[in-house]
Design a protein around this motif. Structure first.
Motif, PDB file in Angstrom:
ATOM      1  N   TRP A  51       0.925  -1.323  -0.080  1.00  0.00           N
ATOM      2  CA  TRP A  51      -0.080   0.056   0.063  1.00  0.00           C
ATOM      3  C   TRP A  51       0.921   1.184   0.013  1.00  0.00           C
ATOM      4  CZ3 TRP A  51       0.855  -3.236   4.170  1.00  0.00           C
ATOM      5  CH2 TRP A  51       1.366  -2.352   5.513  1.00  0.00           C
ATOM      6  N   GLY A  52       1.896   1.332   0.910  1.00  0.00           N
ATOM      7  CA  GLY A  52       2.684   2.583   0.826  1.00  0.00           C
ATOM      8  C   GLY A  52       2.067   3.899   0.914  1.00  0.00           C
ATOM      9  N   ASP A  53       2.197   4.834  -0.042  1.00  0.00           N
ATOM     10  CA  ASP A  53       1.807   6.279   0.040  1.00  0.00           C
ATOM     11  C   ASP A  53       0.456   6.157  -1.015  1.00  0.00           C
ATOM     12  OD1 ASP A  53       3.375   7.267   1.940  1.00  0.00           O
ATOM     13  OD2 ASP A  53       4.752   8.058   0.433  1.00  0.00           O
ATOM     14  N   ASP A  54       0.314   4.945  -1.552  1.00  0.00           N
ATOM     15  CA  ASP A  54      -0.692   4.926  -2.693  1.00  0.00           C
ATOM     16  C   ASP A  54      -2.008   4.413  -2.064  1.00  0.00           C
ATOM     17  OD1 ASP A  54       0.924   4.954  -5.025  1.00  0.00           O
ATOM     18  OD2 ASP A  54       1.917   3.508  -3.994  1.00  0.00           O
ATOM     19  N   LEU A  55      -2.206   4.421  -0.949  1.00  0.00           N
ATOM     20  CA  LEU A  55      -3.589   4.035  -0.501  1.00  0.00           C
ATOM     21  C   LEU A  55      -4.345   5.230   0.078  1.00  0.00           C
ATOM     22  CD1 LEU A  55      -5.738   1.978   0.120  1.00  0.00           C
ATOM     23  CD2 LEU A  55      -4.776   1.601   2.489  1.00  0.00           C
ATOM     24  N   GLY A  56      -5.410   5.795  -0.701  1.00  0.00           N
ATOM     25  CA  GLY A  56      -6.185   6.982  -0.255  1.00  0.00           C
ATOM     26  C   GLY A  56      -7.319   6.626   0.455  1.00  0.00           C
ATOM     27  N   ARG A  57      -7.873   7.746   1.095  1.00  0.00           N
ATOM     28  CA  ARG A  57      -9.141   7.516   1.930  1.00  0.00           C
ATOM     29  C   ARG A  57     -10.181   8.549   1.665  1.00  0.00           C
ATOM     30  NH1 ARG A  57      -9.191   7.043   8.213  1.00  0.00           N
ATOM     31  NH2 ARG A  57     -11.409   8.142   8.529  1.00  0.00           N
ATOM     32  N   TYR A  58     -11.226   8.141   1.433  1.00  0.00           N
ATOM     33  CA  TYR A  58     -12.589   9.084   1.188  1.00  0.00           C
ATOM     34  C   TYR A  58     -13.473   8.627   2.267  1.00  0.00           C
ATOM     35  CZ  TYR A  58     -16.127  11.603  -1.155  1.00  0.00           C
ATOM     36  OH  TYR A  58     -17.361  12.330  -1.571  1.00  0.00           O
ATOM     37  N   THR A  59     -14.001   9.707   2.649  1.00  0.00           N
ATOM     38  CA  THR A  59     -15.323   9.658   3.479  1.00  0.00           C
ATOM     39  C   THR A  59     -16.366  10.479   3.025  1.00  0.00           C
ATOM     40  OG1 THR A  59     -14.553  10.977   5.537  1.00  0.00           O
ATOM     41  CG2 THR A  59     -13.879   8.803   5.527  1.00  0.00           C
ATOM     42  N   PHE A  60     -17.595  10.540   3.388  1.00  0.00           N
ATOM     43  CA  PHE A  60     -18.501  11.488   3.020  1.00  0.00           C
ATOM     44  C   PHE A  60     -19.603  11.007   4.070  1.00  0.00           C
ATOM     45  CE2 PHE A  60     -19.651   8.065   0.510  1.00  0.00           C
ATOM     46  CZ  PHE A  60     -21.225   7.922   0.514  1.00  0.00           C
ATOM     47  N   GLY A  61     -20.766  11.943   4.086  1.00  0.00           N
ATOM     48  CA  GLY A  61     -21.876  11.889   4.869  1.00  0.00           C
ATOM     49  C   GLY A  61     -21.306  11.927   6.359  1.00  0.00           C
ATOM     50  N   ASP A  62     -21.798  10.825   7.085  1.00  0.00           N
ATOM     51  CA  ASP A  62     -21.618  10.838   8.484  1.00  0.00           C
ATOM     52  C   ASP A  62     -20.083  10.179   8.743  1.00  0.00           C
ATOM     53  OD1 ASP A  62     -21.941   8.068   7.797  1.00  0.00           O
ATOM     54  OD2 ASP A  62     -23.608   7.991   9.244  1.00  0.00           O
ATOM     55  N   ALA A  63     -19.350   9.881   7.750  1.00  0.00           N
ATOM     56  CA  ALA A  63     -17.972   9.398   7.941  1.00  0.00           C
ATOM     57  C   ALA A  63     -17.778   8.277   8.515  1.00  0.00           C
ATOM     58  CB  ALA A  63     -17.139  10.693   8.099  1.00  0.00           C
ATOM     59  N   LYS A  64     -18.740   7.315   8.636  1.00  0.00           N
ATOM     60  CA  LYS A  64     -18.371   5.992   9.302  1.00  0.00           C
ATOM     61  C   LYS A  64     -17.724   4.847   8.262  1.00  0.00           C
ATOM     62  CE  LYS A  64     -22.490   6.398  12.274  1.00  0.00           C
ATOM     63  NZ  LYS A  64     -23.698   5.973  12.990  1.00  0.00           N
ATOM     64  N   ILE A  65     -17.757   4.964   7.117  1.00  0.00           N
ATOM     65  CA  ILE A  65     -17.015   4.184   6.330  1.00  0.00           C
ATOM     66  C   ILE A  65     -15.900   4.978   5.673  1.00  0.00           C
ATOM     67  CG2 ILE A  65     -17.086   2.619   4.337  1.00  0.00           C
ATOM     68  CD1 ILE A  65     -18.782   1.590   6.506  1.00  0.00           C
ATOM     69  N   ALA A  66     -14.610   4.455   5.651  1.00  0.00           N
ATOM     70  CA  ALA A  66     -13.617   4.797   4.744  1.00  0.00           C
ATOM     71  C   ALA A  66     -13.616   4.082   3.554  1.00  0.00           C
ATOM     72  CB  ALA A  66     -12.302   4.810   5.720  1.00  0.00           C
ATOM     73  N   HIS A  67     -13.612   4.875   2.465  1.00  0.00           N
ATOM     74  CA  HIS A  67     -13.634   4.285   0.933  1.00  0.00           C
ATOM     75  C   HIS A  67     -12.315   4.253   0.764  1.00  0.00           C
ATOM     76  CE1 HIS A  67     -18.014   3.730   0.654  1.00  0.00           C
ATOM     77  NE2 HIS A  67     -17.962   4.913   1.333  1.00  0.00           N
ATOM     78  N   ARG A  68     -11.512   3.323   0.529  1.00  0.00           N
ATOM     79  CA  ARG A  68     -10.050   3.374   0.229  1.00  0.00           C
ATOM     80  C   ARG A  68      -9.939   3.149  -1.167  1.00  0.00           C
ATOM     81  NH1 ARG A  68      -6.944   4.934   4.097  1.00  0.00           N
ATOM     82  NH2 ARG A  68      -6.765   3.365   5.817  1.00  0.00           N
ATOM     83  N   PHE A  69      -8.880   3.800  -1.674  1.00  0.00           N
ATOM     84  CA  PHE A  69      -8.538   3.892  -3.299  1.00  0.00           C
ATOM     85  C   PHE A  69      -7.034   3.860  -3.762  1.00  0.00           C
ATOM     86  CE2 PHE A  69      -9.189   8.174  -2.156  1.00  0.00           C
ATOM     87  CZ  PHE A  69      -7.895   8.860  -2.703  1.00  0.00           C
ATOM     88  N   CYS A  70      -6.697   3.399  -4.538  1.00  0.00           N
ATOM     89  CA  CYS A  70      -5.182   3.649  -5.080  1.00  0.00           C
ATOM     90  C   CYS A  70      -5.242   5.034  -5.669  1.00  0.00           C
ATOM     91  CB  CYS A  70      -4.933   2.613  -6.060  1.00  0.00           C
ATOM     92  SG  CYS A  70      -3.180   2.752  -6.771  1.00  0.00           S
ATOM     93  N   ARG A  71      -4.023   5.873  -5.190  1.00  0.00           N
ATOM     94  CA  ARG A  71      -3.961   7.039  -5.772  1.00  0.00           C
ATOM     95  C   ARG A  71      -3.054   6.983  -7.286  1.00  0.00           C
ATOM     96  NH1 ARG A  71      -3.475  10.866  -1.123  1.00  0.00           N
ATOM     97  NH2 ARG A  71      -3.815   9.718   0.788  1.00  0.00           N
ATOM     98  N   SER A  72      -2.515   6.020  -7.411  1.00  0.00           N
ATOM     99  CA  SER A  72      -2.078   5.705  -8.804  1.00  0.00           C
ATOM    100  C   SER A  72      -3.107   5.335  -9.698  1.00  0.00           C
ATOM    101  CB  SER A  72      -1.002   4.761  -8.853  1.00  0.00           C
ATOM    102  OG  SER A  72       0.304   4.922  -8.033  1.00  0.00           O
ATOM    103  N   CYS A  73      -3.908   4.255  -9.723  1.00  0.00           N
ATOM    104  CA  CYS A  73      -4.737   4.062 -10.780  1.00  0.00           C
ATOM    105  C   CYS A  73      -6.250   4.307 -10.521  1.00  0.00           C
ATOM    106  CB  CYS A  73      -4.699   2.264 -11.034  1.00  0.00           C
ATOM    107  SG  CYS A  73      -5.202   1.436  -9.985  1.00  0.00           S
ATOM    108  N   GLY A  74      -6.576   4.575  -9.294  1.00  0.00           N
ATOM    109  CA  GLY A  74      -7.910   5.447  -9.166  1.00  0.00           C
ATOM    110  C   GLY A  74      -9.040   4.133  -8.388  1.00  0.00           C
ATOM    111  N   LEU A  75      -8.565   2.893  -8.796  1.00  0.00           N
ATOM    112  CA  LEU A  75      -9.562   1.758  -8.097  1.00  0.00           C
ATOM    113  C   LEU A  75      -9.632   1.730  -6.763  1.00  0.00           C
ATOM    114  CD1 LEU A  75      -8.771  -0.347 -10.974  1.00  0.00           C
ATOM    115  CD2 LEU A  75     -10.585  -1.047  -9.514  1.00  0.00           C
TER     116      LEU A  75
END
Length: 115
Positions: A51-75
């Motif tokens: 994962w290194g620095d490539d694992l991103g985190r996005y939350t929205f709404g009540d921020a109970k779930i962290a949606h993880r994504f690759c900062r390089s390919c976006g998946l």
């Protein structure tokens, strides 16, 4: 059974231990747009291999779930409960798991828009 998966470019890679017998199709605003099919597992069954620095985190709404994504390919290979604890879960996008045919799995529709 041990499953392996990754994002498209492989910079985020993981393993999951468990029995994959069904998936969740959530209709919340982000899951619907990603067309993700999710496998809910206890968080301790998910092991990040890369994962290194490539694992991103996005939350929205009540921020109970962290949606993880690759900062390089976006998946978006998985999401996870933000709160720590024994009941914490990870939600694996089965489209990012090697050698899984989604058409062979039962699908449970979850109304995330109303949750």
């Amino acid at each position: 059974m041990l499953y392996k998966g990754s994002c498209h470019c492989g910079k985020v890679a993981f393993e999951i231990e468990g029995e994959l017998d069904g998936v969740i199709r959530c209709n919340c605003s982000i899951c619907a747009r990603k067309a993700a099919l999710l496998w809910a597992v206890p968080h301790d069954k998910l092991t990040l291999i890369a994962w290194g620095d490539d694992l991103g985190r996005y939350t929205f709404g009540d921020a109970k779930i962290a949606h993880r994504f690759c900062r390089s390919c976006g998946l978006h290979p998985f999401a996870e409960d933000v709160d720590e604890g024994a009941e914490r879960s990870a939600y694996i996008n089965i489209n990012c798991i090697d050698d899984v045919d989604p058409s062979t799995l039962s699908i449970f529709d979850f109304d995330g828009r109303s949750a």
